[in-house]
Design an enzyme around this catalytic site. Structure first.
Site, PDB file in Angstrom:
ATOM      1  N   CYS A  96       0.853  -1.191   0.000  1.00 62.67           N
ATOM      2  CA  CYS A  96       0.000   0.000   0.000  1.00 62.67           C
ATOM      3  C   CYS A  96       0.888   1.241   0.000  1.00 62.67           C
ATOM      4  O   CYS A  96       1.867   1.326   0.735  1.00 62.67           O
ATOM      5  CB  CYS A  96      -0.947  -0.056   1.186  1.00 62.67           C
ATOM      6  SG  CYS A  96      -0.741   1.206   2.408  1.00 62.67           S
ATOM      7  N   GLU A  97       0.554   2.177  -0.869  1.00 59.76           N
ATOM      8  CA  GLU A  97       1.417   3.351  -1.020  1.00 59.76           C
ATOM      9  C   GLU A  97       1.240   4.358   0.115  1.00 59.76           C
ATOM     10  O   GLU A  97       2.037   5.259   0.261  1.00 59.76           O
ATOM     11  CB  GLU A  97       1.192   4.013  -2.377  1.00 59.76           C
ATOM     12  CG  GLU A  97      -0.144   4.691  -2.547  1.00 59.76           C
ATOM     13  CD  GLU A  97      -0.306   5.292  -3.939  1.00 59.76           C
ATOM     14  OE1 GLU A  97       0.400   4.853  -4.861  1.00 59.76           O
ATOM     15  OE2 GLU A  97      -1.150   6.192  -4.091  1.00 59.76           O
ATOM     16  N   HIS A  98       0.209   4.192   0.910  1.00 58.73           N
ATOM     17  CA  HIS A  98      -0.004   5.141   2.011  1.00 58.73           C
ATOM     18  C   HIS A  98       0.826   4.795   3.239  1.00 58.73           C
ATOM     19  O   HIS A  98       1.229   5.681   3.981  1.00 58.73           O
ATOM     20  CB  HIS A  98      -1.490   5.191   2.393  1.00 58.73           C
ATOM     21  CG  HIS A  98      -2.357   5.630   1.262  1.00 58.73           C
ATOM     22  ND1 HIS A  98      -3.542   5.019   0.932  1.00 58.73           N
ATOM     23  CD2 HIS A  98      -2.180   6.616   0.346  1.00 58.73           C
ATOM     24  CE1 HIS A  98      -4.074   5.616  -0.118  1.00 58.73           C
ATOM     25  NE2 HIS A  98      -3.265   6.584  -0.498  1.00 58.73           N
ATOM     26  N   HIS A  99       1.038   3.507   3.481  1.00 59.30           N
ATOM     27  CA  HIS A  99       1.758   3.091   4.698  1.00 59.30           C
ATOM     28  C   HIS A  99       2.975   2.234   4.392  1.00 59.30           C
ATOM     29  O   HIS A  99       3.702   1.860   5.299  1.00 59.30           O
ATOM     30  CB  HIS A  99       0.813   2.310   5.617  1.00 59.30           C
ATOM     31  CG  HIS A  99      -0.419   3.062   6.012  1.00 59.30           C
ATOM     32  ND1 HIS A  99      -1.603   2.964   5.328  1.00 59.30           N
ATOM     33  CD2 HIS A  99      -0.620   3.964   7.002  1.00 59.30           C
ATOM     34  CE1 HIS A  99      -2.507   3.758   5.894  1.00 59.30           C
ATOM     35  NE2 HIS A  99      -1.935   4.378   6.909  1.00 59.30           N
ATOM     36  N   GLN A 137      -5.331  -0.429  -4.163  1.00 60.48           N
ATOM     37  CA  GLN A 137      -5.964  -1.578  -4.818  1.00 60.48           C
ATOM     38  C   GLN A 137      -6.849  -1.154  -6.001  1.00 60.48           C
ATOM     39  O   GLN A 137      -6.917  -1.843  -7.018  1.00 60.48           O
ATOM     40  CB  GLN A 137      -6.771  -2.367  -3.781  1.00 60.48           C
ATOM     41  CG  GLN A 137      -7.312  -3.679  -4.321  1.00 60.48           C
ATOM     42  CD  GLN A 137      -8.060  -4.468  -3.267  1.00 60.48           C
ATOM     43  OE1 GLN A 137      -7.593  -4.593  -2.137  1.00 60.48           O
ATOM     44  NE2 GLN A 137      -9.220  -4.988  -3.627  1.00 60.48           N
ATOM     45  N   HIS A 165      -5.613  -5.883   3.842  1.00 58.65           N
ATOM     46  CA  HIS A 165      -4.617  -4.814   3.968  1.00 58.65           C
ATOM     47  C   HIS A 165      -4.028  -4.782   5.376  1.00 58.65           C
ATOM     48  O   HIS A 165      -4.743  -4.554   6.343  1.00 58.65           O
ATOM     49  CB  HIS A 165      -5.260  -3.468   3.647  1.00 58.65           C
ATOM     50  CG  HIS A 165      -5.649  -3.340   2.200  1.00 58.65           C
ATOM     51  ND1 HIS A 165      -5.103  -2.394   1.380  1.00 58.65           N
ATOM     52  CD2 HIS A 165      -6.494  -4.077   1.442  1.00 58.65           C
ATOM     53  CE1 HIS A 165      -5.610  -2.538   0.159  1.00 58.65           C
ATOM     54  NE2 HIS A 165      -6.459  -3.546   0.180  1.00 58.65           N
ATOM     55  N   CYS A 167      -2.282  -2.588   6.716  1.00 64.80           N
ATOM     56  CA  CYS A 167      -2.408  -1.291   7.371  1.00 64.80           C
ATOM     57  C   CYS A 167      -3.745  -1.159   8.077  1.00 64.80           C
ATOM     58  O   CYS A 167      -3.875  -0.418   9.046  1.00 64.80           O
ATOM     59  CB  CYS A 167      -2.193  -0.151   6.377  1.00 64.80           C
ATOM     60  SG  CYS A 167      -3.372  -0.097   5.040  1.00 64.80           S
TER      61      CYS A 167
HETATM   62 ZN   LIG Z   1      -2.366   1.605   3.855  1.00 66.15          ZN
END
Ligand SMILES: [Zn+2]
Length: 212
Positions: A96-99, A137, A165, A167
């Site tokens: 995941c690119e956020h975390h 995703q 996920h 995260c």
């Molecule tokens: Zn994430």
């Protein structure tokens, strides 16, 4: 490295062609993170951790530099066949690119050929091409569908992705079983309800619950 980055297949794959992954910079950054955490990066257990993390990123994020020509490798064939082709339960692992934490699960892919089909083993490779990147995703799902659309120009493409996920499971809301489902429907799958239902029925038949 990708041999020909101006090839239409490479352009459609949205690759990083300019430079190789900079493993040294990843290593030194991971060392900084360890210091930031308050750890001693010189202690035995952590000594090679920056190197290991850089190496694992090279593998987990290899999708940016996969050579699509080698990947497709002459596996597109002219065939007179206009029925749906379905490949279900393709395992994937992404980040995941956020975390920068993993998300993983399975993808289901279908297409209705117009005059070309692709070797079945190539569909999971296309999933790898887009999953082995920093992703969300939703975008990954769309990219897989659009790429198959470019490669085969079929009457329709459908992709459904189910993901768990890390995260979400490990931090914040801690929803251990929250499974995310995304889909992309192109052409006949978008326009024709019976085509879409045939696909969705197929992938739900005997489906096991997603878990780690
Ligand atoms: Zn994430």
């Amino acid at each position: 490295m990708v041999a020909d980055c101006n090839d239409p297949l490479a352009l459609a794959a949205d690759l990083f062609c300019e430079k190789e992954m900079d493993l040294e910079s990843i290593e030194s950054s991971v060392r900084e993170i360890l210091v930031g955490i308050g750890e001693n990066p010189e202690r035995e257990g952590l000594l090679r951790t920056p190197h290991r993390v850089a190496k694992s990123y090279k593998e987990l994020l290899s999708g940016y530099r996969m050579d699509p020509k080698a990947l497709i490798n002459n596996a597109v064939f002219d065939v007179v066949y206009d029925q749906m082709v379905i490949v279900r339960d393709i395992e994937f692992a992404s980040m995941c690119e956020h975390h920068m934490l993993p998300f993983m699960g399975r993808a289901h892919v279908a297409y209705v050929p117009s005059d070309k089909v692709i070797g079945l083993s190539k569909i999971p490779r296309i999933v790898d091409l887009f999953s082995k990147r920093l992703q969300v995703q939703e975008r990954m799902t769309t990219q897989i569908a659009e790429y198959i659309d470019v490669v085969l120009n079929p009457k329709g493409v459908a992709v459904v992705v189910e993901g768990l996920h890390m995260c979400m499971m490990l931090r914040g809301v801690k929803k251990q079983n929250a499974r995310m489902t995304t889909s992309a429907m192109l052409g006949q799958f978008r326009d024709d309800m019976s085509t879409r239902m045939e696909f969705l029925d197929n992938i739900s038949r005997g489906a096991e619950k997603l878990h780690f």
